[in-house]
Design a protein around this motif. Structure first.
Motif, PDB file in Angstrom:
ATOM      1  N   GLY A  42      35.320  56.599  38.240  1.00  0.00           N
ATOM      2  CA  GLY A  42      34.086  56.076  37.674  1.00  0.00           C
ATOM      3  C   GLY A  42      34.256  55.479  36.291  1.00  0.00           C
ATOM      4  N   GLN A  43      35.135  56.043  35.479  1.00  0.00           N
ATOM      5  CA  GLN A  43      35.316  55.564  34.106  1.00  0.00           C
ATOM      6  C   GLN A  43      36.070  54.241  34.027  1.00  0.00           C
ATOM      7  N   ILE A  44      36.660  53.794  35.133  1.00  0.00           N
ATOM      8  CA  ILE A  44      37.378  52.516  35.075  1.00  0.00           C
ATOM      9  C   ILE A  44      36.699  51.425  35.903  1.00  0.00           C
ATOM     10  N   ARG A  45      35.625  51.741  36.579  1.00  0.00           N
ATOM     11  CA  ARG A  45      34.954  50.729  37.412  1.00  0.00           C
ATOM     12  C   ARG A  45      34.612  49.495  36.599  1.00  0.00           C
ATOM     13  N   GLY A  46      34.677  48.360  37.259  1.00  0.00           N
ATOM     14  CA  GLY A  46      34.290  47.118  36.605  1.00  0.00           C
ATOM     15  C   GLY A  46      35.381  46.538  35.741  1.00  0.00           C
ATOM     16  N   GLU A  47      35.056  46.279  34.482  1.00  0.00           N
ATOM     17  CA  GLU A  47      35.954  45.560  33.578  1.00  0.00           C
ATOM     18  C   GLU A  47      37.306  46.255  33.371  1.00  0.00           C
ATOM     19  N   ARG A  48      37.305  47.559  33.203  1.00  0.00           N
ATOM     20  CA  ARG A  48      38.576  48.261  33.005  1.00  0.00           C
ATOM     21  C   ARG A  48      39.476  48.135  34.237  1.00  0.00           C
ATOM     22  N   ALA A  49      38.902  48.298  35.414  1.00  0.00           N
ATOM     23  CA  ALA A  49      39.688  48.161  36.647  1.00  0.00           C
ATOM     24  C   ALA A  49      40.232  46.740  36.781  1.00  0.00           C
ATOM     25  N   GLU A  50      39.419  45.756  36.440  1.00  0.00           N
ATOM     26  CA  GLU A  50      39.883  44.365  36.507  1.00  0.00           C
ATOM     27  C   GLU A  50      41.040  44.126  35.536  1.00  0.00           C
ATOM     28  N   LYS A  51      40.943  44.662  34.316  1.00  0.00           N
ATOM     29  CA  LYS A  51      42.020  44.508  33.329  1.00  0.00           C
ATOM     30  C   LYS A  51      43.297  45.193  33.800  1.00  0.00           C
ATOM     31  N   MET A  52      43.161  46.402  34.359  1.00  0.00           N
ATOM     32  CA  MET A  52      44.339  47.094  34.884  1.00  0.00           C
ATOM     33  C   MET A  52      44.973  46.283  36.005  1.00  0.00           C
TER      34      MET A  52
END
Length: 181
Positions: free
Chosen positions: A119-129
């Motif tokens: 949940g803490q990486i959903r969205g922008e963080r997941a895309e950056k990773m």
């Protein structure tokens, strides 16, 4: 360690880690554990990336932005996409969850600490990773698992009593009074 001991000893670990590197052999075995997880309709939708390159680990930890993750000497990312099965249901969430649990158990067996971060990486963080690791745009990074040797034992999660969550032959342990007619 036998299976039940791994299950009983598994805990979510959020650093600090020692500086000891996770060997490529151990990281490969964790990835194999995830790869071998069950998959809805055997579609095998989950992809896995093992990371042991210090620069990439630092980049992932920076994206996640929690200081304790910077001490991990390895990481695993679980990737997939919404994939329709022949029955008209996507099992991608079930698939990556099963893979993450297998990784948890394999890590516990090896004395490694990790945690399932979703949940803490959903969205922008997941895309950056995903961009950092070259993940195709049609795939999503669902879970980030920093991995390492715990510098000190993590706290035990307080579990509710077994009897509050588990019953035989009916919810709440109540015997059914209805007849099968």
């Amino acid at each position: 360690m036998d299976t039940m001991n791994a299950i009983r000893n598994r805990k979510s670990f959020r650093g600090p880690f020692t500086n000891a590197p996770v060997s490529r052999e151990d990281l490969t075995e964790l990835l194999e554990a995830g790869y071998l997880a069950p998959s809805g309709c055997n579609l095998q939708t989950t992809r896995l990336i093992g990371v042991d390159d210090p620069e990439l680990l630092a980049g992932l930890a920076d994206i996640y932005s929690h200081e304790w993750a910077k001490g991990a000497t390895a990481a695993i990312l679980l990737i997939g996409s919404y994939t329709m099965s022949p029955s008209g249901v996507s099992y991608h969430v079930h698939d990556y969850c099963a893979a993450a649990e297998n990784i948890y158990l394999a890590a516990a067996d090896k004395g490694l600490g990790t945690v399932w971060i979703e949940g803490q990486i959903r969205g922008e963080r997941a895309e950056k990773m995903g961009r950092l690791l070259g993940v195709p745009e049609d795939q999503t990074v669902y879970i980030y698992m920093p991995v390492g040797y715990p510098a000190k034992p993590g706290p035990d999660a307080k579990k509710k009593p077994f009897e509050e969550r588990v019953w035989f032959n009916g919810y709440g342990g109540a015997k059914s009074c209805t007849s099968p007619e």
